[in-house]
Design a protein around this motif. Structure first.
Motif, PDB file in Angstrom:
ATOM      1  N   PRO A 256       0.820  -1.207   0.000  1.00  0.00           N
ATOM      2  CA  PRO A 256       0.000   0.000   0.000  1.00  0.00           C
ATOM      3  C   PRO A 256       0.859   1.264   0.000  1.00  0.00           C
ATOM      4  N   PRO A 257       0.269   2.394  -0.422  1.00  0.00           N
ATOM      5  CA  PRO A 257       1.012   3.654  -0.369  1.00  0.00           C
ATOM      6  C   PRO A 257       1.353   4.041   1.058  1.00  0.00           C
ATOM      7  N   ASP A 258       2.352   4.884   1.198  1.00  0.00           N
ATOM      8  CA  ASP A 258       2.843   5.282   2.519  1.00  0.00           C
ATOM      9  C   ASP A 258       1.752   5.923   3.368  1.00  0.00           C
ATOM     10  N   THR A 259       0.814   6.611   2.725  1.00  0.00           N
ATOM     11  CA  THR A 259      -0.266   7.248   3.473  1.00  0.00           C
ATOM     12  C   THR A 259      -1.115   6.228   4.221  1.00  0.00           C
ATOM     13  N   ILE A 260      -1.230   5.036   3.681  1.00  0.00           N
ATOM     14  CA  ILE A 260      -1.976   3.965   4.338  1.00  0.00           C
ATOM     15  C   ILE A 260      -1.130   3.322   5.430  1.00  0.00           C
ATOM     16  N   ILE A 261       0.128   3.040   5.136  1.00  0.00           N
ATOM     17  CA  ILE A 261       1.012   2.384   6.108  1.00  0.00           C
ATOM     18  C   ILE A 261       1.133   3.203   7.389  1.00  0.00           C
TER      19      ILE A 261
ATOM     20  N   ALA B  59      -8.468  -1.963  -9.896  1.00  0.00           N
ATOM     21  CA  ALA B  59      -8.573  -0.511  -9.736  1.00  0.00           C
ATOM     22  C   ALA B  59      -7.212   0.053  -9.321  1.00  0.00           C
ATOM     23  N   PRO B  60      -6.892   1.288  -9.699  1.00  0.00           N
ATOM     24  CA  PRO B  60      -5.603   1.891  -9.332  1.00  0.00           C
ATOM     25  C   PRO B  60      -5.428   1.973  -7.820  1.00  0.00           C
ATOM     26  N   PRO B  61      -4.183   1.898  -7.335  1.00  0.00           N
ATOM     27  CA  PRO B  61      -3.923   1.946  -5.890  1.00  0.00           C
ATOM     28  C   PRO B  61      -4.517   3.173  -5.205  1.00  0.00           C
ATOM     29  N   GLU B  62      -4.465   4.330  -5.871  1.00  0.00           N
ATOM     30  CA  GLU B  62      -4.994   5.534  -5.249  1.00  0.00           C
ATOM     31  C   GLU B  62      -6.510   5.464  -5.086  1.00  0.00           C
ATOM     32  N   VAL B  63      -7.171   4.674  -5.920  1.00  0.00           N
ATOM     33  CA  VAL B  63      -8.611   4.456  -5.777  1.00  0.00           C
ATOM     34  C   VAL B  63      -8.869   3.457  -4.649  1.00  0.00           C
ATOM     35  N   VAL B  64      -8.091   2.371  -4.625  1.00  0.00           N
ATOM     36  CA  VAL B  64      -8.221   1.362  -3.569  1.00  0.00           C
ATOM     37  C   VAL B  64      -8.028   1.991  -2.195  1.00  0.00           C
ATOM     38  N   ALA B  65      -7.092   2.931  -2.095  1.00  0.00           N
ATOM     39  CA  ALA B  65      -6.786   3.566  -0.808  1.00  0.00           C
ATOM     40  C   ALA B  65      -7.978   4.312  -0.234  1.00  0.00           C
ATOM     41  N   ARG B  66      -8.942   4.675  -1.080  1.00  0.00           N
ATOM     42  CA  ARG B  66     -10.108   5.420  -0.597  1.00  0.00           C
ATOM     43  C   ARG B  66     -11.278   4.508  -0.254  1.00  0.00           C
ATOM     44  N   GLY B  67     -11.095   3.199  -0.401  1.00  0.00           N
ATOM     45  CA  GLY B  67     -12.108   2.267   0.055  1.00  0.00           C
ATOM     46  C   GLY B  67     -12.967   1.674  -1.042  1.00  0.00           C
ATOM     47  N   MET B  68     -13.833   0.730  -0.632  1.00  0.00           N
ATOM     48  CA  MET B  68     -14.616  -0.055  -1.573  1.00  0.00           C
ATOM     49  C   MET B  68     -15.630   0.784  -2.345  1.00  0.00           C
ATOM     50  N   GLN B  69     -16.139   1.825  -1.727  1.00  0.00           N
ATOM     51  CA  GLN B  69     -17.102   2.671  -2.428  1.00  0.00           C
ATOM     52  C   GLN B  69     -16.452   3.359  -3.625  1.00  0.00           C
ATOM     53  N   SER B  70     -15.220   3.826  -3.443  1.00  0.00           N
ATOM     54  CA  SER B  70     -14.492   4.454  -4.549  1.00  0.00           C
ATOM     55  C   SER B  70     -14.159   3.438  -5.631  1.00  0.00           C
ATOM     56  N   VAL B  71     -13.818   2.213  -5.214  1.00  0.00           N
ATOM     57  CA  VAL B  71     -13.530   1.147  -6.185  1.00  0.00           C
ATOM     58  C   VAL B  71     -14.764   0.854  -7.034  1.00  0.00           C
ATOM     59  N   SER B  72     -15.911   0.735  -6.379  1.00  0.00           N
ATOM     60  CA  SER B  72     -17.164   0.460  -7.093  1.00  0.00           C
ATOM     61  C   SER B  72     -17.495   1.581  -8.067  1.00  0.00           C
ATOM     62  N   TYR B  73     -17.285   2.817  -7.629  1.00  0.00           N
ATOM     63  CA  TYR B  73     -17.566   3.967  -8.490  1.00  0.00           C
ATOM     64  C   TYR B  73     -16.642   3.970  -9.702  1.00  0.00           C
ATOM     65  N   PHE B  74     -15.367   3.640  -9.474  1.00  0.00           N
ATOM     66  CA  PHE B  74     -14.401   3.573 -10.566  1.00  0.00           C
ATOM     67  C   PHE B  74     -14.848   2.571 -11.623  1.00  0.00           C
TER      68      PHE B  74
ATOM     69  N   SER C  35     -15.357   9.075 -18.805  1.00  0.00           N
ATOM     70  CA  SER C  35     -15.045  10.218 -17.952  1.00  0.00           C
ATOM     71  C   SER C  35     -14.467   9.737 -16.631  1.00  0.00           C
ATOM     72  N   LEU C  36     -13.216  10.098 -16.383  1.00  0.00           N
ATOM     73  CA  LEU C  36     -12.552   9.820 -15.109  1.00  0.00           C
ATOM     74  C   LEU C  36     -12.181  11.135 -14.435  1.00  0.00           C
ATOM     75  N   ARG C  37     -13.009  12.114 -14.626  1.00  0.00           N
ATOM     76  CA  ARG C  37     -12.796  13.445 -14.063  1.00  0.00           C
ATOM     77  C   ARG C  37     -12.831  13.399 -12.536  1.00  0.00           C
ATOM     78  N   ALA C  38     -11.881  14.100 -11.926  1.00  0.00           N
ATOM     79  CA  ALA C  38     -11.852  14.279 -10.470  1.00  0.00           C
ATOM     80  C   ALA C  38     -11.845  12.961  -9.708  1.00  0.00           C
ATOM     81  N   CYS C  39     -11.075  11.989 -10.190  1.00  0.00           N
ATOM     82  CA  CYS C  39     -10.923  10.702  -9.494  1.00  0.00           C
ATOM     83  C   CYS C  39      -9.618  10.638  -8.712  1.00  0.00           C
ATOM     84  N   MET C  40      -8.899  11.755  -8.627  1.00  0.00           N
ATOM     85  CA  MET C  40      -7.617  11.831  -7.918  1.00  0.00           C
ATOM     86  C   MET C  40      -6.612  10.831  -8.472  1.00  0.00           C
ATOM     87  N   LEU C  41      -6.635  10.627  -9.767  1.00  0.00           N
ATOM     88  CA  LEU C  41      -5.732   9.662 -10.398  1.00  0.00           C
ATOM     89  C   LEU C  41      -4.307  10.204 -10.469  1.00  0.00           C
TER      90      LEU C  41
END
Length: 205
Positions: A36-41, A61-76, A90-96
């Motif tokens: 996981p990214p350092d922000t999670i660790i 799903a991209p790691p940055e999406v996974v880091a925000r939880g299952m709801q973000s993964v489902s939305y992706f 459209s992947l606008r404003a997904c923090m990719l």
């Protein structure tokens, strides 16, 4: 298992530990871990295990999406499925942080919106989108544009910030304001441009 110590190894990513629901102490110090990214660790064992549990069911799903939880993964995945169905993604404003791995394989899409993310580069795989006609890349942190963009022969409209830029063999105007470009984009070198605007970048001599 309630405790797992794997410090001082050469792990770049943690194995799938999401099934270890009883894990209470996970020691991973001194490893070159990127997932996981350092922000999670930094949040500790519970956050790490939760991340790995979501990752197991993330469907790529991209790691940055996974880091925000299952709801973000489902939305992706909803966005990706809608893009496949409509040929407009459209992947606008997904923090990719980067172009998702699945996108270069979506050869039939004609429009791609990547605005309002935090991408510093646009991968060469963008050149595989042979049917792409509209590309939106404004409000990112792009430092370079890939040479493969020159392969997008059908690309008629590419918007960077609040401007319109025309790319392709008939290109006349290219504007890429408010990014972090340090070099003249290779993809425009051979284009018969009348106007080139690269205001508010970080171009160097």
């Amino acid at each position: 298992m309630t405790e797992l110590a794997v410090s001082h190894n050469n792990l770049t990513q943690l194995p799938p530990l999401g099934y270890l629901t009883a894990l209470r102490n996970l020691i991973v110090a001194n490893n070159p871990i990127t997932k996981p990214p350092d922000t999670i660790i930094r949040k500790g064992t519970f956050a790490i295990v939760n991340y790995l549990r979501v990752q197991q069911d993330s469907g790529g799903a991209p790691p940055e999406v996974v880091a925000r939880g299952m709801q973000s993964v489902s939305y992706f995945h909803e966005l990706m499925e809608k893009g496949r169905h409509l040929a407009k993604l459209s992947l606008r404003a997904c923090m990719l942080l980067a172009l998702p791995d699945q996108v270069p394989d979506m050869h039939k899409i004609t429009e791609l919106d990547l605005e309002c993310n935090v991408m510093e580069t646009l991968e060469e795989g963008i050149g595989l989108l042979s049917e792409l006609r509209v590309l939106k890349i404004s409000y990112n942190q792009l430092r370079a544009l890939p040479a493969s963009m020159a392969m997008l022969s059908k690309l008629a409209l590419c918007r960077s910030v609040s401007v319109v830029l025309t790319v392709g063999r008939a290109a006349k105007v290219f504007e890429a304001k408010y990014n972090f470009l340090t070099l003249l984009p290779e993809c425009i070198v051979d284009l018969p441009l009348r106007t080139l605007c690269l205001d508010s970048n970080e171009l160097q001599v």
